[in-house]
Scaffold this motif. Structure first.
Motif, short mmCIF file in Angstrom:
data_model
loop_
_atom_site.label_atom_id
_atom_site.label_comp_id
_atom_site.label_asym_id
_atom_site.label_seq_id
_atom_site.Cartn_x
_atom_site.Cartn_y
_atom_site.Cartn_z
N HIS A 192 0.11 3.04 9.39
CA HIS A 192 1.33 2.32 9.02
C HIS A 192 1.72 1.23 10.01
O HIS A 192 2.29 0.21 9.61
CB HIS A 192 2.48 3.31 8.82
N ASN A 193 1.44 1.41 11.28
CA ASN A 193 1.78 0.37 12.25
C ASN A 193 0.91 -0.87 12.12
O ASN A 193 1.23 -1.92 12.67
CB ASN A 193 1.69 0.91 13.68
N ILE B 117 0.86 -1.18 0.00
CA ILE B 117 0.00 0.00 0.00
C ILE B 117 0.90 1.23 0.00
O ILE B 117 1.64 1.48 0.95
CB ILE B 117 -0.94 -0.01 1.22
N ALA B 118 0.82 2.01 -1.09
CA ALA B 118 1.76 3.11 -1.27
C ALA B 118 1.31 4.42 -0.66
O ALA B 118 2.14 5.30 -0.42
CB ALA B 118 2.00 3.32 -2.78
N VAL C 46 5.57 -3.96 7.55
CA VAL C 46 6.72 -3.09 7.26
C VAL C 46 6.20 -1.78 6.70
O VAL C 46 5.32 -1.76 5.85
CB VAL C 46 7.67 -3.74 6.23
N CYS C 47 6.76 -0.68 7.20
CA CYS C 47 6.55 0.63 6.58
C CYS C 47 7.90 1.07 6.02
O CYS C 47 8.88 1.20 6.76
CB CYS C 47 6.03 1.65 7.59
N MET C 48 7.96 1.30 4.72
CA MET C 48 9.22 1.65 4.06
C MET C 48 9.42 3.17 4.05
O MET C 48 8.49 3.93 3.79
CB MET C 48 9.22 1.14 2.62
N GLY D 177 -0.38 -10.20 6.06
CA GLY D 177 0.63 -9.18 6.29
C GLY D 177 0.80 -8.31 5.06
O GLY D 177 0.74 -8.80 3.93
N PHE D 178 1.01 -7.02 5.25
CA PHE D 178 1.16 -6.11 4.12
C PHE D 178 2.21 -5.07 4.44
O PHE D 178 2.57 -4.84 5.61
CB PHE D 178 -0.18 -5.43 3.79
N SER D 179 2.72 -4.44 3.40
CA SER D 179 3.70 -3.38 3.56
C SER D 179 3.09 -2.05 3.12
O SER D 179 2.14 -2.01 2.34
CB SER D 179 4.96 -3.67 2.74
N THR D 180 3.65 -0.97 3.65
CA THR D 180 3.25 0.37 3.26
C THR D 180 4.51 1.19 2.98
O THR D 180 5.63 0.75 3.28
CB THR D 180 2.43 1.07 4.36
N THR D 181 4.31 2.38 2.43
CA THR D 181 5.41 3.33 2.26
C THR D 181 4.99 4.69 2.79
O THR D 181 3.87 5.13 2.56
CB THR D 181 5.81 3.49 0.78
#
Length: 348
Positions: A131-132, A79-80, A136-138, A99-103
């Motif tokens: 984001h938490n 998720i950008a 992962v938050c990039m 589980g997912f990642s964000t930026t």
């Protein structure tokens, strides 16, 4: 072949660092044999964002977004952005225990607060919640990682950026580029309030100032600074050729999380003048060879004239989209291992 769904509220025809970063990463992922599916506002009804009509806010219903994600059967979801589509994708991941990642691409609290009178504490509470919830938050730089840790984000990993060295490179310079006397002090990017352009445009500098780009503040600034050349947005070869004509690239923003335009300028052999803030401090060394960072932007601009164009190019060559994309892929994979947290419903 692994499948990644990337969900973003920022997409074409917008011209910004978020869109360029995703486009370049997608190109490298394809070369690595990774299949990418995009969920973007252009697939749904949308409305212009108040005070910034170039950005469209999706009016999609949650069910449509959920079905789109499920139709791709993704191995990973990234998720950008923190906008409407990002919220719905976040909810889908939490519902399915994926589980997912964000930026953290942009300083969301600062940008919203500059346009709408909302307490900054509320906006950072939203950022923490958003984001938490993922694995992962990039973030693009180490200084930004440390700053966001101070705001309570606890799942941060680095994802740097790269530069296309074949497009952006030094070129022969003309005597009077844009019909203007040298030295040319140039900035490139969105002409918007968060870019702090008046700080640059107010400087009393020898030579000429050029602004390449478009945005909601362009008409106002053109009237306010009639001696400054505003070229409008440029792309591809025309943009690259414009960079290469500059004597100094000026980056007046204090709020960018990285500064892709800094890399484009350096790759074009143009030294950089900027404030010593997140983004510039993570790219420009303190040796004064490829650029100058100073709290006095006027002094930085004048000193940057003496910097080496060869050193600027050499610094850009240390940044690679291939290396950055491998970071991105490692982060996406790590996010799936870490279980999602902070369940919360989003209706649609």
């Amino acid at each position: 072949m692994p499948r990644i769904v990337i969900v973003t509220d920022a997409w074409r025809p917008q011209v910004n660092g978020v869109v360029r970063s995703i486009e370049n990463t997608n190109r490298e992922l394809a070369r690595m044999g990774v299949e990418v599916a995009m969920i973007t506002p252009d697939a749904y009804p949308s409305i212009p964002m108040p005070t910034y009509p170039e950005i469209r806010l999706s009016m999609a219903r949650y069910g449509r977004v959920a079905r789109a994600i499920e139709s791709y059967a993704p191995d990973y979801v990234h998720i950008a952005t923190e906008g409407p589509l990002g919220l719905m994708a976040r909810h889908w991941c939490l519902q399915h225990s994926m589980g997912f990642s964000t930026t953290y691409h942009t300083r969301f609290p600062e940008y919203v607060a500059a346009r709408i009178p909302v307490p900054m504490s509320w906006l950072y509470a939203y950022v923490r919640w958003f984001h938490n919830g993922g694995g992962v938050c990039m973030v693009a730089t180490e200084s930004l990682r440390q700053e966001l840790e101070g705001h309570g984000l606890d799942n941060l990993r680095l994802w740097s950026r790269g530069i296309d060295l074949d497009i952006f490179h030094p070129r022969p310079r003309t005597e009077r580029p844009f019909g203007l006397p040298r030295p040319i002090f140039m900035t490139v990017g969105r002409v918007a309030v968060e870019k702090n352009l008046p700080t640059f445009l107010d400087l009393d500098l020898l030579g000429s100032k050029v602004v390449v780009g478009d945005g909601p503040e362009r008409e106002n600034l053109q009237k306010r600074y009639p001696d400054v050349t505003f070229t409008g947005a440029r792309f591809g070869e025309e943009l690259a050729a414009s960079y290469a004509e500059a004597d100094v690239f000026v980056f007046p923003s204090r709020t960018d999380t990285f500064g892709n335009t800094i890399l484009e300028a350096l790759a074009s052999g143009v030294p950089v003048a900027a404030f010593p803030v997140t983004g510039p401090v993570d790219i420009i060394p303190g040796d004064g060879k490829a650029g100058i960072l100073n709290d006095d932007l006027h002094l930085a601009c004048e000193a940057a004239l003496a910097c080496s164009r060869d050193d600027a190019r050499a610094l850009a060559e240390t940044f690679s989209w291939e290396r950055a994309t491998r970071q991105f892929l490692d982060n996406v994979e790590a996010a799936k291992v870490r279980p999602p947290r902070h369940r919360a419903a989003v209706t649609g």
